[in-house]
Scaffold this active site. Structure first.
Site, PDB file in Angstrom:
ATOM      1  N   GLU A  64       0.819  -1.208   0.000  1.00  0.00           N
ATOM      2  CA  GLU A  64       0.000   0.000   0.000  1.00  0.00           C
ATOM      3  C   GLU A  64       0.857   1.265   0.000  1.00  0.00           C
ATOM      4  O   GLU A  64       0.526   2.239  -0.673  1.00  0.00           O
ATOM      5  CB  GLU A  64      -0.952   0.004   1.202  1.00  0.00           C
ATOM      6  CG  GLU A  64      -2.042  -1.072   1.134  1.00  0.00           C
ATOM      7  CD  GLU A  64      -2.935  -0.935  -0.092  1.00  0.00           C
ATOM      8  OE1 GLU A  64      -2.963   0.146  -0.699  1.00  0.00           O
ATOM      9  OE2 GLU A  64      -3.598  -1.927  -0.447  1.00  0.00           O
ATOM     10  N   TYR A 147      -6.491   6.634   3.633  1.00  0.00           N
ATOM     11  CA  TYR A 147      -6.657   5.525   2.700  1.00  0.00           C
ATOM     12  C   TYR A 147      -5.918   4.273   3.165  1.00  0.00           C
ATOM     13  O   TYR A 147      -6.495   3.188   3.270  1.00  0.00           O
ATOM     14  CB  TYR A 147      -6.186   5.908   1.278  1.00  0.00           C
ATOM     15  CG  TYR A 147      -5.928   4.667   0.472  1.00  0.00           C
ATOM     16  CD1 TYR A 147      -7.003   3.943  -0.046  1.00  0.00           C
ATOM     17  CD2 TYR A 147      -4.640   4.143   0.333  1.00  0.00           C
ATOM     18  CE1 TYR A 147      -6.794   2.744  -0.718  1.00  0.00           C
ATOM     19  CE2 TYR A 147      -4.425   2.957  -0.337  1.00  0.00           C
ATOM     20  CZ  TYR A 147      -5.491   2.265  -0.859  1.00  0.00           C
ATOM     21  OH  TYR A 147      -5.295   1.086  -1.489  1.00  0.00           O
ATOM     22  N   ASP A 165      -9.952   5.291  -2.467  1.00  0.00           N
ATOM     23  CA  ASP A 165      -8.796   5.846  -3.164  1.00  0.00           C
ATOM     24  C   ASP A 165      -9.292   6.533  -4.431  1.00  0.00           C
ATOM     25  O   ASP A 165     -10.495   6.668  -4.646  1.00  0.00           O
ATOM     26  CB  ASP A 165      -7.802   4.731  -3.504  1.00  0.00           C
ATOM     27  CG  ASP A 165      -8.326   3.850  -4.614  1.00  0.00           C
ATOM     28  OD1 ASP A 165      -9.557   3.772  -4.776  1.00  0.00           O
ATOM     29  OD2 ASP A 165      -7.525   3.248  -5.333  1.00  0.00           O
ATOM     30  N   CYS A 220     -13.046   1.200 -15.104  1.00  0.00           N
ATOM     31  CA  CYS A 220     -13.518   2.588 -14.994  1.00  0.00           C
ATOM     32  C   CYS A 220     -12.310   3.516 -14.862  1.00  0.00           C
ATOM     33  O   CYS A 220     -12.155   4.239 -13.893  1.00  0.00           O
ATOM     34  CB  CYS A 220     -14.442   2.729 -13.784  1.00  0.00           C
ATOM     35  SG  CYS A 220     -15.421   4.248 -13.785  1.00  0.00           S
ATOM     36  N   CYS A 227     -16.283   0.937 -20.801  1.00  0.00           N
ATOM     37  CA  CYS A 227     -17.667   0.779 -20.335  1.00  0.00           C
ATOM     38  C   CYS A 227     -18.340  -0.481 -20.889  1.00  0.00           C
ATOM     39  O   CYS A 227     -19.199  -1.069 -20.236  1.00  0.00           O
ATOM     40  CB  CYS A 227     -18.475   2.020 -20.707  1.00  0.00           C
ATOM     41  SG  CYS A 227     -17.858   3.542 -19.924  1.00  0.00           S
ATOM     42  N   CYS A 230     -17.877  -3.210 -18.560  1.00  0.00           N
ATOM     43  CA  CYS A 230     -18.149  -2.910 -17.154  1.00  0.00           C
ATOM     44  C   CYS A 230     -19.419  -3.597 -16.646  1.00  0.00           C
ATOM     45  O   CYS A 230     -20.468  -3.531 -17.274  1.00  0.00           O
ATOM     46  CB  CYS A 230     -18.278  -1.401 -16.967  1.00  0.00           C
ATOM     47  SG  CYS A 230     -18.479  -0.898 -15.240  1.00  0.00           S
ATOM     48  N   CYS A 236     -25.007   2.245 -14.434  1.00  0.00           N
ATOM     49  CA  CYS A 236     -24.119   3.398 -14.223  1.00  0.00           C
ATOM     50  C   CYS A 236     -24.837   4.710 -14.559  1.00  0.00           C
ATOM     51  O   CYS A 236     -25.277   4.938 -15.685  1.00  0.00           O
ATOM     52  CB  CYS A 236     -22.868   3.258 -15.074  1.00  0.00           C
ATOM     53  SG  CYS A 236     -21.768   4.700 -14.981  1.00  0.00           S
TER      54      CYS A 236
END
Length: 325
Positions: A64, A147, A165, A220, A227, A230, A236
């Site tokens: 991270e 985060y 995030d 995304c 898309c 997705c 969406c």
DNA sequence: CAAACGTGGAC
DNA sequence: TGTCCAAGTTT
């Protein structure tokens, strides 16, 4: 446009049926964002090393920190060698900051290496060498913010935490709020909005958080969202309104060439390659303008990355002893 | 709270 | 070639 309000809040959950996806894994409705994302994640998640159980909480934490503003592709090899050398906080804490900075290589923002080293020492001194699981304790560690603390709590310890995030902010801004892009900062409202999307159970919530991030990272995307691939296609809010272009002023000048940051990078690159203190004259070679060079070097010293040594020499932090002739 | 903070790859 | 962007944190 509306900098004071969150782009993530303000829309209601959809009850629309997705139709094509079989989401038999939950006993609730199969059309909420979290279960849809998780079902997609089950099939499309990348096999990243820090996602393996063997990575442990330390492995997750290290990943991270490295992933803060640095792409996965560049992090992966660095993470592998880092973990091979320092498999736990204690081993890193026992080494010098200089070695951590050196091993950081060219991941960028080397202050992260320094903070990770300090973080390891704090974990040893305050938590018996075990990465803490409580949010409060994680937040108190160097280099760990809103985060990262939640990411570790969720991905290493399986907790139900909103993990927000840039990927998640963008994903939710589009899918839920119908905007082309998210705003600049992670706010309390953002956390609340994402939290509201999470399943009740810790395990499923942590999985959903990872799924949201992966969706934002792979589908995304900021530039050319895919898309047509997705799982949120039919629900969406952004797509449903014709995928309008972003509104408002374009921001960020953010040049790099000629900035102090570039000079700092050049300076540090020299120090990384040497095994001990370096004569100031050597550093003078990296940049012609002495004023900016001095300012950059002073900044590195102030940040604790570099330490001045007697005789007009400079070394990486923790390496000022200078056992070299 | 805006600004500082690295680096390399994609378009 | 230059711009945009990448799992943020700190001051």
């Amino acid at each position: 446009m509306d900098p004071a309000t969150s782009e993530l809040a303000g829309t209601e959950p959809t009850g629309t049926d997705l139709g094509s996806t079989d989401l038999a894994s939950t006993d609730l409705g199969s059309t909420d964002l979290a279960s849809t994302a998780t079902a997609w994640f089950d099939e499309n998640a990348r096999d990243l090393p820090w996602r393996h159980p063997s990575a442990g909480a330390w492995g997750v934490l290290v990943s991270e920190i490295m992933l803060q503003q640095t792409p996965v592709a560049r992090v992966e090899p660095a993470w592998r060698s880092w973990m091979a050398r320092w498999p736990d906080p204690a081993s890193l804490a026992a080494d010098t900051a200089a070695e951590a900075i050196r091993a950081w290589g060219r991941l960028g923002y080397p202050r992260r290496a320094l903070r990770l080293h300090a973080c390891a020492q704090a974990i040893v001194e305050q938590h018996g060498g075990v990465v803490p699981a409580r949010l409060e304790e994680l937040l108190a560690l160097p280099g760990i913010g809103t985060y990262t603390a939640r990411a570790v709590a969720a991905f290493a310890y399986g907790q139900r935490q909103p993990v927000v995030d840039t990927n998640v902010r963008r994903l939710i801004a589009r899918a839920v709020a119908g905007r082309a892009d998210a705003g600049p900062a992670t706010t309390v409202a953002d956390l609340d909005a994402v939290e509201a999307l999470l399943p009740a159970s810790d395990r499923l919530a942590a999985r959903a958080s990872a799924a949201f991030m992966e969706l934002g990272a792979l589908i995304c995307t900021a530039r050319s969202p895919r898309c047509h691939e997705c799982p949120f296609w039919s629900v969406c809010a952004w797509r449903l309104t014709g995928s309008p272009a972003p509104t408002g002023p374009t921001r960020r000048p953010q040049r790099y060439a000629g900035t102090d940051r570039q000079v700092r990078g050049l300076l540090l690159a020299v120090l990384r390659e040497e095994s001990g203190p370096v004569p100031a004259a050597r550093l003078d070679l990296v940049w012609p303008e002495q004023a900016q060079r001095a300012r950059a070097l002073a900044g590195l010293v102030e940040d604790g990355l570099v330490v001045p040594v007697s005789g007009h020499r400079f070394a990486l932090a923790g390496e000022e002893a200078g056992q070299h002739p």
